[in-house]
Design an enzyme around this catalytic site. Structure first.
Site, PDB file in Angstrom:
ATOM      1  N   PHE A  86      -9.418   5.618   6.056  1.00  0.00           N
ATOM      2  CA  PHE A  86      -9.190   4.598   5.124  1.00  0.00           C
ATOM      3  C   PHE A  86     -10.450   4.291   4.432  1.00  0.00           C
ATOM      4  CE2 PHE A  86      -9.892  -0.131   5.222  1.00  0.00           C
ATOM      5  CZ  PHE A  86      -9.149  -0.209   3.765  1.00  0.00           C
ATOM      6  N   LYS A 140       4.547 -10.934  15.232  1.00  0.00           N
ATOM      7  CA  LYS A 140       3.809 -11.489  16.384  1.00  0.00           C
ATOM      8  C   LYS A 140       2.467 -11.781  16.500  1.00  0.00           C
ATOM      9  CE  LYS A 140       6.942  -8.660  19.010  1.00  0.00           C
ATOM     10  NZ  LYS A 140       6.938  -7.204  19.944  1.00  0.00           N
ATOM     11  N   ILE A 152     -14.864  17.163  15.072  1.00  0.00           N
ATOM     12  CA  ILE A 152     -16.160  17.117  15.394  1.00  0.00           C
ATOM     13  C   ILE A 152     -16.432  17.275  16.853  1.00  0.00           C
ATOM     14  CG2 ILE A 152     -16.929  15.933  13.500  1.00  0.00           C
ATOM     15  CD1 ILE A 152     -17.593  13.675  15.466  1.00  0.00           C
ATOM     16  N   TYR A 184     -16.056  -0.334  22.741  1.00  0.00           N
ATOM     17  CA  TYR A 184     -16.222  -0.049  21.401  1.00  0.00           C
ATOM     18  C   TYR A 184     -17.408  -0.651  20.772  1.00  0.00           C
ATOM     19  CZ  TYR A 184     -15.458   0.197  16.229  1.00  0.00           C
ATOM     20  OH  TYR A 184     -15.477   0.546  14.942  1.00  0.00           O
TER      21      TYR A 184
HETATM   22  N1  UDP Z   1      -2.732  -9.556  16.233  1.00  0.00           N
HETATM   23  C1  UDP Z   1      -1.701 -10.330  16.239  1.00  0.00           C
HETATM   24  N2  UDP Z   1      -0.566  -9.698  16.001  1.00  0.00           N
HETATM   25  C2  UDP Z   1      -0.522  -8.304  15.891  1.00  0.00           C
HETATM   26  C3  UDP Z   1      -1.695  -7.489  15.802  1.00  0.00           C
HETATM   27  C4  UDP Z   1      -2.986  -8.032  16.012  1.00  0.00           C
HETATM   28  O1  UDP Z   1      -1.929 -11.552  16.249  1.00  0.00           O
HETATM   29  O2  UDP Z   1       0.664  -7.776  15.703  1.00  0.00           O
HETATM   30  C5  UDP Z   1      -4.419 -10.223  16.299  1.00  0.00           C
HETATM   31  C6  UDP Z   1      -5.322  -9.560  17.271  1.00  0.00           C
HETATM   32  O3  UDP Z   1      -4.969 -10.036  18.796  1.00  0.00           O
HETATM   33  C7  UDP Z   1      -6.602 -10.056  16.631  1.00  0.00           C
HETATM   34  C8  UDP Z   1      -6.346 -10.031  15.263  1.00  0.00           C
HETATM   35  O4  UDP Z   1      -4.938  -9.950  15.216  1.00  0.00           O
HETATM   36  O5  UDP Z   1      -6.970 -11.199  17.091  1.00  0.00           O
HETATM   37  C9  UDP Z   1      -6.899  -8.782  14.304  1.00  0.00           C
HETATM   38  O6  UDP Z   1      -6.492  -7.505  15.155  1.00  0.00           O
HETATM   39  P1  UDP Z   1      -6.707  -6.012  14.460  1.00  0.00           P
HETATM   40  O7  UDP Z   1      -6.028  -5.270  15.321  1.00  0.00           O
HETATM   41  O8  UDP Z   1      -6.213  -6.211  13.088  1.00  0.00           O
HETATM   42  O9  UDP Z   1      -8.198  -5.914  14.547  1.00  0.00           O
HETATM   43  P2  UDP Z   1      -9.690  -6.491  14.654  1.00  0.00           P
HETATM   44  O10 UDP Z   1      -9.853  -7.622  13.800  1.00  0.00           O
HETATM   45  O11 UDP Z   1      -9.654  -7.266  16.048  1.00  0.00           O
HETATM   46  O12 UDP Z   1     -10.720  -5.512  14.893  1.00  0.00           O
END
Ligand code: UDP
Length: 363
Positions: free
Chosen positions: A11, A225, A53, A162
């Protein structure tokens, strides 16, 4: 400059590659697939190498030796993966990335290393025994590159592998800088968003980032969700703002970025995930709605049900961008609604391009 860009077709990498080519640089781009840079593959200043890699036999050293600058964007940077394949997340984000850094050390090349705002972890306000006079004060969630402490969850919450892998990599780069004069710049992105951010989930096992789940729900009229009610907050940063800042780091005028860490993010775009869902639904209804598709419902689901065992989360993170302002003269310009609309427009357009026309009169 001749710039070796590792992870050039992800991205961030795809947008950055475009900018580097526009600015007249020669780019040697390495990635697993070329899909996101397909439109530039014929560019005379781009050489694309399809390469994993992790493969033991590849010519990293000679590519580094021939470059003026190395940019490393290779990462598993998606929370769904931290929970499902934590060992691979460690291996790629630490072990394999370290090989790139050490090759740069050997050949005396400057490295721009993409890291993450996840290194900061959680806020002090989120700790069970925190007794802060005003826990909502943004000061408790504003992270600075050179002074903030890091708060991570226990080992059993494997999301933090991570963060830990990236943190350790940063510490090793710093140590090489101290002991061997290695020249690096570390970038900590704060929730970059824009066209090509992720794939839309196709199968039950697919866990992209939240934008893609919400976009998919809007396009298909399914449910948005909210993990644990969507109370966690993020600062979303439009990719054009992010690339502008990154490009100033590439230029490195007067060596201002030598051995520096930079937050790149928009402190003005803080939203809860619930607000994000609601804003996306509103923008979709106003600008993109196809009358046939119902607007999704927004429901809350438990984190462990959504992600599985080991789920934990960063509650709030706001970038302190004083350093980027001071050393690079950079300021993010895109508002949150503009950021969402531009990103959504890309996915709506793509999905409509790919829509199979319904069969008419073939009875
Ligand atoms: N999240 C959510 N619904 C979804 C996917 C993720 O509420 O369908 C929440 C997740 O638990 C986190 C936030 O959205 O609190 C951001 O998650 P993301 O996977 O985008 O990446 P992050 O910002 O945590 O790296």
């Amino acid at each position: 400059m001749k710039i070796l860009t590792l992870g050039a077709a992800g991205f961030i990498g795809s947008h950055l590659t475009h900018r580097l080519l526009r600015e007249g640089h020669t780019v040697v781009a390495v990635d697993l697939t070329s899909e996101k840079v397909a439109e530039y593959l014929d560019h005379p200043s781009l050489t694309f190498l399809q390469q994993d890699i992790r493969c033991p036999e590849w010519n990293l050293d000679s590519l580094v030796r021939d470059a003026d600058l190395v940019i490393d964007l290779i990462a598993y940077a998606n929370p769904g993966l931290y929970l499902r394949i934590p060992l691979e997340v460690f291996r790629l984000n630490f072990t394999e990335n370290l090989k790139i850094a050490e090759s740069c050390v050997r050949h005396g090349k400057r490295l721009i290393q993409f890291s993450t705002c996840e290194v900061y972890g959680r806020t002090a306000a989120s700790l069970p025994h925190a007794h802060l006079a005003d826990p909502e004060d943004p000061i408790h969630a504003t992270f600075s590159e050179d002074t903030s402490e890091y708060i991570l969850g226990p080992v059993s919450k494997h999301r933090w592998i991570y963060s830990s892998a990236k943190q350790l990599l940063e510490r090793v780069l710093h140590a090489y800088g101290l002991e061997q004069g290695f020249n690096y710049t570390i970038i900590r992105p704060f929730n970059f968003i824009g066209p090509k951010i992720d794939f839309l989930p196709q199968a039950k096992e697919d866990i992209p980032r939240v934008f893609s789940f919400f976009m998919d729900a809007l396009l298909n009229g399914t449910t948005m969700k909210l993990v644990n009610g969507g109370v966690n907050r993020r600062c979303y940063t439009y990719i054009d703002d992010a690339v502008e800042c990154t490009y100033r780091i590439v230029e490195n005028r007067n060596g201002a970025c030598d051995r520096q860490i930079f937050n790149i993010g928009s402190p003005y775009n803080e939203v809860s995930i619930r607000q994000m869902a609601e804003t996306m639904r509103q923008i979709y209804a106003e600008k993109f709605r196809d009358d046939a598709t119902p607007l999704p419902q927004i429901v809350s689901v438990p984190g462990e049900e959504f992600y599985g065992e080991g789920y934990d989360d960063s509650d709030r993170r706001i970038p302190d961008i004083a350093k980027a302002r001071r050393l690079l003269g950079w300021e993010p310009k895109w508002s949150f609604p503009e950021t969402l609309e531009a990103t959504m427009r890309y996915y709506v357009t793509e999905s409509r391009k790919n829509r199979v026309p319904s069969a008419v009169g073939n009875g």
